[in-house]
Design a protein around this motif. Structure first.
Motif, PDB file in Angstrom:
ATOM      1  N   GLY A 394       0.728  -1.219   0.171  1.00 59.57           N
ATOM      2  CA  GLY A 394      -0.017  -0.078  -0.159  1.00 59.57           C
ATOM      3  C   GLY A 394       0.971   1.378  -0.129  1.00 59.57           C
ATOM      4  O   GLY A 394       0.379   2.322   0.257  1.00 59.57           O
ATOM      5  N   GLY A 395       2.196   1.211  -0.313  1.00 58.88           N
ATOM      6  CA  GLY A 395       2.980   2.449  -0.269  1.00 58.88           C
ATOM      7  C   GLY A 395       3.187   2.975   1.153  1.00 58.88           C
ATOM      8  O   GLY A 395       3.794   4.019   1.294  1.00 58.88           O
ATOM      9  N   ASN A 396       3.148   2.021   2.014  1.00 57.91           N
ATOM     10  CA  ASN A 396       3.250   2.459   3.451  1.00 57.91           C
ATOM     11  C   ASN A 396       4.896   2.524   3.827  1.00 57.91           C
ATOM     12  O   ASN A 396       5.428   1.411   3.970  1.00 57.91           O
ATOM     13  CB  ASN A 396       2.551   1.402   4.464  1.00 57.91           C
ATOM     14  N   PHE A 397       5.396   3.681   4.017  1.00 56.63           N
ATOM     15  CA  PHE A 397       6.936   3.903   4.415  1.00 56.63           C
ATOM     16  C   PHE A 397       7.141   3.588   5.704  1.00 56.63           C
ATOM     17  O   PHE A 397       8.314   3.819   6.171  1.00 56.63           O
ATOM     18  CB  PHE A 397       7.175   5.240   3.778  1.00 56.63           C
ATOM     19  N   GLU A 398       6.191   3.391   6.548  1.00 59.86           N
ATOM     20  CA  GLU A 398       6.234   3.294   8.009  1.00 59.86           C
ATOM     21  C   GLU A 398       6.545   1.660   8.284  1.00 59.86           C
ATOM     22  O   GLU A 398       6.780   1.378   9.435  1.00 59.86           O
ATOM     23  CB  GLU A 398       5.174   3.599   8.855  1.00 59.86           C
ATOM     24  N   PRO A 400       8.250  -1.865   8.656  1.00 57.41           N
ATOM     25  CA  PRO A 400       9.490  -2.339   9.174  1.00 57.41           C
ATOM     26  C   PRO A 400      10.814  -2.460   8.144  1.00 57.41           C
ATOM     27  O   PRO A 400      11.821  -1.810   8.464  1.00 57.41           O
ATOM     28  CB  PRO A 400       9.457  -3.664  10.003  1.00 57.41           C
ATOM     29  N   VAL A 401      10.594  -3.090   6.973  1.00 57.01           N
ATOM     30  CA  VAL A 401      11.638  -2.934   5.948  1.00 57.01           C
ATOM     31  C   VAL A 401      12.105  -1.787   5.448  1.00 57.01           C
ATOM     32  O   VAL A 401      13.165  -1.475   5.541  1.00 57.01           O
ATOM     33  CB  VAL A 401      11.165  -4.148   4.673  1.00 57.01           C
ATOM     34  N   THR A 402      11.128  -0.914   5.042  1.00 57.06           N
ATOM     35  CA  THR A 402      11.274   0.267   4.567  1.00 57.06           C
ATOM     36  C   THR A 402      12.100   1.218   5.522  1.00 57.06           C
ATOM     37  O   THR A 402      12.907   1.955   5.320  1.00 57.06           O
ATOM     38  CB  THR A 402      10.051   1.063   4.185  1.00 57.06           C
ATOM     39  N   GLN A 403      11.584   1.229   6.905  1.00 54.67           N
ATOM     40  CA  GLN A 403      12.198   1.957   8.056  1.00 54.67           C
ATOM     41  C   GLN A 403      13.768   1.562   8.187  1.00 54.67           C
ATOM     42  O   GLN A 403      14.421   2.429   8.503  1.00 54.67           O
ATOM     43  CB  GLN A 403      11.492   1.960   9.308  1.00 54.67           C
ATOM     44  N   SER A 404      13.912   0.305   8.314  1.00 56.41           N
ATOM     45  CA  SER A 404      15.356  -0.232   8.555  1.00 56.41           C
ATOM     46  C   SER A 404      16.246   0.036   7.242  1.00 56.41           C
ATOM     47  O   SER A 404      17.374   0.508   7.613  1.00 56.41           O
ATOM     48  CB  SER A 404      15.286  -1.782   8.737  1.00 56.41           C
ATOM     49  N   THR A 405      15.671   0.153   6.050  1.00 56.96           N
ATOM     50  CA  THR A 405      16.422   0.419   4.913  1.00 56.96           C
ATOM     51  C   THR A 405      16.771   1.900   5.014  1.00 56.96           C
ATOM     52  O   THR A 405      17.930   2.221   4.832  1.00 56.96           O
ATOM     53  CB  THR A 405      15.553   0.178   3.713  1.00 56.96           C
ATOM     54  N   LEU A 406      15.733   2.669   5.316  1.00 56.92           N
ATOM     55  CA  LEU A 406      16.047   4.279   5.410  1.00 56.92           C
ATOM     56  C   LEU A 406      17.006   4.490   6.401  1.00 56.92           C
ATOM     57  O   LEU A 406      17.899   5.520   6.117  1.00 56.92           O
ATOM     58  CB  LEU A 406      14.841   5.069   5.521  1.00 56.92           C
ATOM     59  N   ALA A 407      17.024   3.884   7.372  1.00 57.66           N
ATOM     60  CA  ALA A 407      18.072   4.104   8.750  1.00 57.66           C
ATOM     61  C   ALA A 407      19.649   3.519   8.048  1.00 57.66           C
ATOM     62  O   ALA A 407      20.517   4.014   8.766  1.00 57.66           O
ATOM     63  CB  ALA A 407      17.636   3.325   9.830  1.00 57.66           C
ATOM     64  N   THR A 408      19.615   2.749   6.965  1.00 59.97           N
ATOM     65  CA  THR A 408      20.856   2.228   6.451  1.00 59.97           C
ATOM     66  C   THR A 408      21.418   3.081   5.526  1.00 59.97           C
ATOM     67  O   THR A 408      22.741   3.469   5.360  1.00 59.97           O
ATOM     68  CB  THR A 408      20.818   0.799   6.244  1.00 59.97           C
ATOM     69  N   VAL A 409      20.698   3.331   4.118  1.00 64.28           N
ATOM     70  CA  VAL A 409      21.265   3.745   3.151  1.00 64.28           C
ATOM     71  C   VAL A 409      21.356   5.343   3.158  1.00 64.28           C
ATOM     72  O   VAL A 409      20.875   5.806   4.319  1.00 64.28           O
ATOM     73  CB  VAL A 409      20.157   3.513   1.934  1.00 64.28           C
ATOM     74  N   LYS A 410      21.896   5.942   2.128  1.00 68.37           N
ATOM     75  CA  LYS A 410      22.236   7.258   2.363  1.00 68.37           C
ATOM     76  C   LYS A 410      21.730   8.234   1.256  1.00 68.37           C
ATOM     77  O   LYS A 410      21.832   9.299   1.204  1.00 68.37           O
ATOM     78  CB  LYS A 410      23.818   7.561   2.341  1.00 68.37           C
TER      79      LYS A 410
END
Length: 592
Positions: A394-398, A400-410
């Motif tokens: 559903g395009g939910n960026f909140e 776990p996978v999206t949030q963990s990825t955002l905390a890692t990539v630049k």
């Protein structure tokens, strides 16, 4: 499985490869040990487990899950365990036979080996002993990366050899002799330069150069460093796969690793069939000549899907160690994370948020942290850039996978369903996306592109934010509720979006924009939206920017050497001059 003990019993090792041998069959089903508890181990089998019974024998290999590294990797299509799919199909048919095994590298092909060292040379792990020609690349044959200490070359031979034939022998200070071949193996879950870095035989370097993708929105506004990390999250149908294909085709790299991890079979088949026929814009040859595809669709075993990303990264690290610039694209890491969740559930581990395991965050970090620039002692510099797509439900960026990825990539290139619905492609939302590479790449842009480049880019990003704020206001009050000045700001922001952020993936000219043309385009757009203009009313504003957008978009589709290019620039300049406010202190200003 359980060890039966005995004097010659082999200890069970975590991540060791095992083979389940069903009674009454000659099949050997490959698996991997996940957890060891005393003499008992939990293992995942990479194949269909029908027919396996309690009491079936299990063979231990004593080796971790590994890939074979050597000449012949380029142009191949593998599954997640490095089984060459084309060769398996030729031998067993399109329906893969359970337990089938084919060598990852063709053992019958001959390679012309040219030595680069002589008898008595002192060598350490990672040193180059010679080369073979792999297509247009000089494939460096290196001392195996797990060798410790110093070795002396005993003998070396030149000539045509297969990947398994000895080409040299080296001896260490203890007198132990080891033969070298063109190929070597490496466990996929262990970073390839780990021991080299520990022994100070190579070093990591700080990324200071951008990965040029020829996509204007990325290169100008949200650059990814060469040797860096990025992610492309977005809902289904927002254009993730198309954007990844454009990046893989036009990026300034030597080698591309495409990991189709859990994607639908239809999309993967399209990639496999299209790539051999696509022209490499850098060499004019086939795009497959510099590509390795790791294909593990959603219909393949979930356990092999989890291993596929590590297989792709290890192959990328191998070419990086040669001094090549490598790009690895993973599509999609969400389905890879779902495979981890399913395996964790079967092992009855304590679940975390949305039933993902508690170690999901560290697993994602472990993947992206293997990117980077490696400098070897002999002057070789190679890079591995990792870009993964995320498909949140559903395009939910909140989630776990999206949030963990955002905390890692630049670098975060967030795709918007709203932009995709309006056919604004690439559908990367400039107000949602960000990059943490701006400061470390600012020196390169200001020196190699133009002084003050990063400052002007920041000005345009601010204009986009202001334009969006006016749009939100107009959606409530209508055009009558905003001032003429705000209305001009909105149209300036929309103009930037239409002519610079959007790029036609199917146009021969507009699909890829070199940095020199990006500089010209951006400076032209920056001038058009920052100069003071004079407009009588909102209708005049709308008419002006509609005409201007049409002219500049036509310019984007026009080659520089075509007759119409100069004519379009002249038309744009005349249109801009017609609304340009007079310079303060000039004769025109005095008359006004």
């Amino acid at each position: 499985m359980e060890s039966i003990g005995g004097d010659d019993a082999q200890p069970i090792i975590k991540n060791e490869v095992i083979y389940v041998c069903p009674e009454g069959s000659d099949e050997r089903l490959k698996g991997e040990v996940l957890r060891v508890e005393g003499n008992t181990a939990v293992a995942q089998v990479f194949e269909d487990t029908r027919g396996i019974r309690i009491g079936d024998p299990v063979d231990q290999s004593g080796r971790m899950l590994s890939v074979k590294l050597g000449p012949g990797l380029l142009g191949q299509v593998y599954d997640g365990l490095q089984n060459p799919l084309e060769q398996i199909a030729n031998r067993y048919g399109f329906f893969l036979k359970r337990g089938a095994h084919v060598d990852a590298l063709d053992t019958t092909q001959q390679w012309s080996f040219a030595p680069g060292v002589s008898h008595g040379s002192r060598l350490v792990a990672g040193d180059v002993v010679g080369t073979v020609q792999e297509g247009r690349y000089e494939h460096r044959i290196m001392v195996p990366f797990d060798f410790r200490g110093q070795w002396e070359l005993d003998w070396i031979q030149e000539g045509n050899v297969s990947v398994d034939q000895p080409i040299a022998a080296i001896r260490n200070t203890d007198g132990n002799e080891r033969e070298l071949t063109l190929a070597q193996e490496w466990p996929v879950r262990v970073p390839l330069p780990e021991r080299l870095l520990a022994d100070r035989l190579c070093e990591r370097q700080y990324p200071t150069v951008p990965l040029i993708t020829q996509q204007r929105l990325i290169d100008t506004f949200f650059p990814i460093a060469r040797g860096g990390t990025g992610c492309i999250p977005g809902p289904f149908g927002a254009g993730k796969t198309v954007l990844q294909n454009l990046i893989s085709k036009f990026s300034a790299v030597d080698i591309v690793i495409v990991v189709a991890c859990g994607e639908r079979a239809g999309e993967v088949v399209e990639t496999i069939t299209e790539f051999p026929h696509l022209k490499d814009p850098h060499t004019g040859g086939s795009l497959m000549d510099r590509t390795v595809i790791i294909c593990n669709t959603s219909s393949m075993p979930v356990s092999a899907r989890e291993a596929s990303i590590y297989t792709g990264i290890t192959i990328g690290e191998y070419y990086r160690q040669m001094g090549q610039n490598v790009l690895m694209l993973a599509d999609s890491t969400s389905r890879w994370a779902q495979a981890i969740r399913e395996i964790s559930g079967r092992m009855e581990e304590i679940p975390g948020e949305e039933a993902f395991p508690a170690y999901l965050d560290s697993a994602i970090r472990g993947v992206y942290e293997r990117a980077g620039i490696i400098a070897s002692g002999d002057g070789r510099n190679g890079s591995l850039t990792i870009i993964g797509t995320v498909s949140p439900a559903g395009g939910n960026f909140e989630e776990p996978v999206t949030q963990s990825t955002l905390a890692t990539v630049k670098t975060f290139l967030g795709l918007s369903a709203d932009r995709a619905y309006k056919r604004f492609y690439p559908a990367v939302d400039p107000l949602l996306s960000w990059t943490r590479y701006s400061e470390q790449l600012a020196g390169w842009y200001d020196h190699e592109i133009e002084a003050g480049w990063t400052k002007r880019v920041a000005e345009i990003l601010e204009l986009l934010k202001e334009g969006d704020a006016v749009l939100q206001m107009m959606q409530v009050t209508g055009e009558e509720g905003v001032t003429l000045e705000d209305f001009v700001t909105y149209h300036r922001a929309l103009f930037v979006d239409m002519v610079y952020l959007q790029q036609d993936a199917f146009d021969e000219v507009d699909s890829a924009t070199r940095m020199d043309r990006q500089r010209e385009m951006f400076n032209r757009v920056h001038t058009l939206v920052t100069e003071e203009g004079r407009f009588d009313d909102k209708d005049a504003v709308r008419e002006h920017f509609t005409r201007l957008t049409g002219l500049v978009k036509n310019l984007n589709y026009t080659r520089r050497d075509s007759p119409g290019f100069k004519e379009l620039i002249e038309q744009i300049e005349r249109l801009a001059e017609s609304v340009r406010a007079p310079v303060p202190g000039s004769e025109e200003a005095a008359k006004a």
